[in-house]
Write an enzyme that holds these catalytic residues in place. Structure first.
Site, PDB file in Angstrom:
ATOM      1  N   ARG A   1      -3.357  -0.413  -4.422  1.00  0.00           N
ATOM      2  CA  ARG A   1      -2.305   0.058  -3.523  1.00  0.00           C
ATOM      3  C   ARG A   1      -2.772   1.236  -2.663  1.00  0.00           C
ATOM      4  O   ARG A   1      -1.984   1.973  -2.086  1.00  0.00           O
ATOM      5  CB  ARG A   1      -1.048   0.428  -4.324  1.00  0.00           C
TER       6      ARG A   1
ATOM      7  N   THR B   1       0.835  -1.210   0.000  1.00  0.00           N
ATOM      8  CA  THR B   1       0.000   0.000   0.000  1.00  0.00           C
ATOM      9  C   THR B   1       0.866   1.255   0.000  1.00  0.00           C
ATOM     10  O   THR B   1       1.804   1.372   0.782  1.00  0.00           O
ATOM     11  CB  THR B   1      -0.928   0.004   1.246  1.00  0.00           C
ATOM     12  N   ASP B   2       0.539   2.169  -0.900  1.00  0.00           N
ATOM     13  CA  ASP B   2       1.258   3.448  -0.960  1.00  0.00           C
ATOM     14  C   ASP B   2       0.474   4.561  -0.274  1.00  0.00           C
ATOM     15  O   ASP B   2       1.046   5.534   0.211  1.00  0.00           O
ATOM     16  CB  ASP B   2       1.486   3.852  -2.425  1.00  0.00           C
ATOM     17  N   ILE B   3      -0.842   4.446  -0.301  1.00  0.00           N
ATOM     18  CA  ILE B   3      -1.704   5.530   0.181  1.00  0.00           C
ATOM     19  C   ILE B   3      -2.726   4.984   1.175  1.00  0.00           C
ATOM     20  O   ILE B   3      -3.414   3.994   0.901  1.00  0.00           O
ATOM     21  CB  ILE B   3      -2.443   6.208  -0.996  1.00  0.00           C
TER      22      ILE B   3
ATOM     23  N   LYS C   1       1.778   7.866   1.868  1.00  0.00           N
ATOM     24  CA  LYS C   1       0.927   9.053   1.733  1.00  0.00           C
ATOM     25  C   LYS C   1      -0.320   8.817   2.582  1.00  0.00           C
ATOM     26  O   LYS C   1      -0.973   7.775   2.480  1.00  0.00           O
ATOM     27  CB  LYS C   1       0.518   9.274   0.274  1.00  0.00           C
TER      28      LYS C   1
END
Ligand SMILES: [Mg+2]
Length: 352
Positions: free
Chosen positions: A293, A64-66, A98
């Site tokens: 993600r 996961t980015d966000i 983020k």
């Protein structure tokens, strides 16, 4: 004049929305209106919500980015941070994830929320990380602008909407202090009320939470929507109830939106959760291709979790707010991927 049913179908087909939520799933038969709950979530009958384990969280963190957090009931309750929220959010921030905060509460603007985050000790939060439903309305009007410079929005709502529209330079009338006093002392007393003269240049009626909604505002909105050709009915959200005090549910924006739907037989374009305006905005802004993600964390099934599921995000339900551990959330058609008692558990899982 479009019916609720036609308005709803138009809304779905034109914007390719994949959901209908709450009582806005409406079928119109002749003059009879049948209101039906029609929630369409991406549910696999084989998939059940999993309790978030340390292994699952590690995997989620890597993939996961966000992270998008709902606020009330997830990060805070009223004016108090939920225990462990500060630590969890700071660790995600430090891990270069983020982090965004997305609330359906339209009473406040992003600048007001920024002050609240800082007041609660989350001093690293920036205005750009806050996505309130009043700002979601701005996102909508930037995507689907008024047709000409002399057109305007009529607002039923409070300062959050007024401040966001003003900041974005979107012309509007109305707002919390709007009153025509057309009926005061007239109805039921044998007097003829003066007629309201509405602005023919109102091209959209925007409805959010308004604790001072009255008949004048409803009548003005009705005149604009029923008489101004092409006038759009836009709502920040349709939440049925909200928490103004910790232990009691209060009528939410759905009550104000319902009043306008009731006298216009039109369905609103919803800009907040569970609609996709905000996630589309984020994906465009940050070049997000793989929505898998992105993870949505929230305490409501019909807004937070439905928003995540219908927009292909991973989802975590917290039982620290609106959805209680004792409620029958497992029986709902909306099936989040994971459940935790609180976001406090995220990193505690990995160290226990
Ligand atoms: Mg909440």
């Amino acid at each position: 004049m479009p019916s609720i049913g036609c308005g709803l179908l138009g809304w779905l087909s034109s914007e390719n929305r994949e959901l209908v939520t709450g009582w806005f799933g409406v079928i119109l038969f002749s003059s009879s209106i049948v209101v039906a709950m029609s929630i369409k979530a991406r549910r696999s009958s084989a998939r059940k919500t999993q309790r978030l384990t340390a292994t699952a969280f590690d995997s989620l963190l890597n993939g996961t980015d966000i992270f998008i957090f709902d606020c009330d009931g997830v990060v805070w309750k009223g004016d108090c941070l939920i225990d462990g929220a500060h630590d969890c959010l700071w660790k995600l921030h430090q891990a270069n994830k983020k982090v965004f905060f997305m609330t359906n509460n339209s009473i406040l603007a992003r600048s007001d929320y920024l002050q609240k985050f800082h007041r609660l000790g989350l001093c690293w939060v920036l205005s750009d990380q806050i996505l309130c439903s009043a700002f979601a309305a701005v996102i909508y009007f930037q995507k689907c602008p008024l047709s000409t410079n002399d057109k305007k929005v009529f607002v039923i709502g409070q300062s959050g909407i007024v401040d966001e529209l003003t900041l974005a330079g979107i012309p509007f009338i109305g707002g919390p202090d709007f009153s025509d006093n057309c009926l005061h002392g007239a109805i039921g007393k044998g007097k003829t009320p003066k007629e309201i003269v509405h602005d023919p240049d109102v091209e959209a009626v925007l409805v959010g939470f308004d604790s001072a909604i009255d008949y004048d505002k409803i009548q003005y909105a009705q005149l604009c929507l029923n008489n101004n050709h092409g006038c759009r009915f836009v709502a920040t959200n349709t939440d049925s109830v909200k928490h103004i005090t910790p232990d009691q549910e209060w009528a939410g924006s759905g009550a104000m939106v319902g009043a306008i739907a009731g006298c216009t037989l039109q369905a609103p374009i919803v800009t907040g959760k569970p609609s996709s305006w905000v996630i589309d905005f984020l994906c465009e802004k940050f070049d997000i291709v793989d929505r898998g993600r992105v993870c949505m964390i929230g305490d409501r099934l019909d807004t937070d979790m439905l928003f995540g599921l219908n927009n292909h995000l991973s989802t975590i339900l917290t039982l620290s707010g609106c959805t209680l551990p004792t409620s029958n959330w497992q029986d709902d058609v909306v099936t989040p991927h994971f459940v935790v008692d609180s976001i406090r558990d995220f990193f505690a899982l990995t160290t226990s």
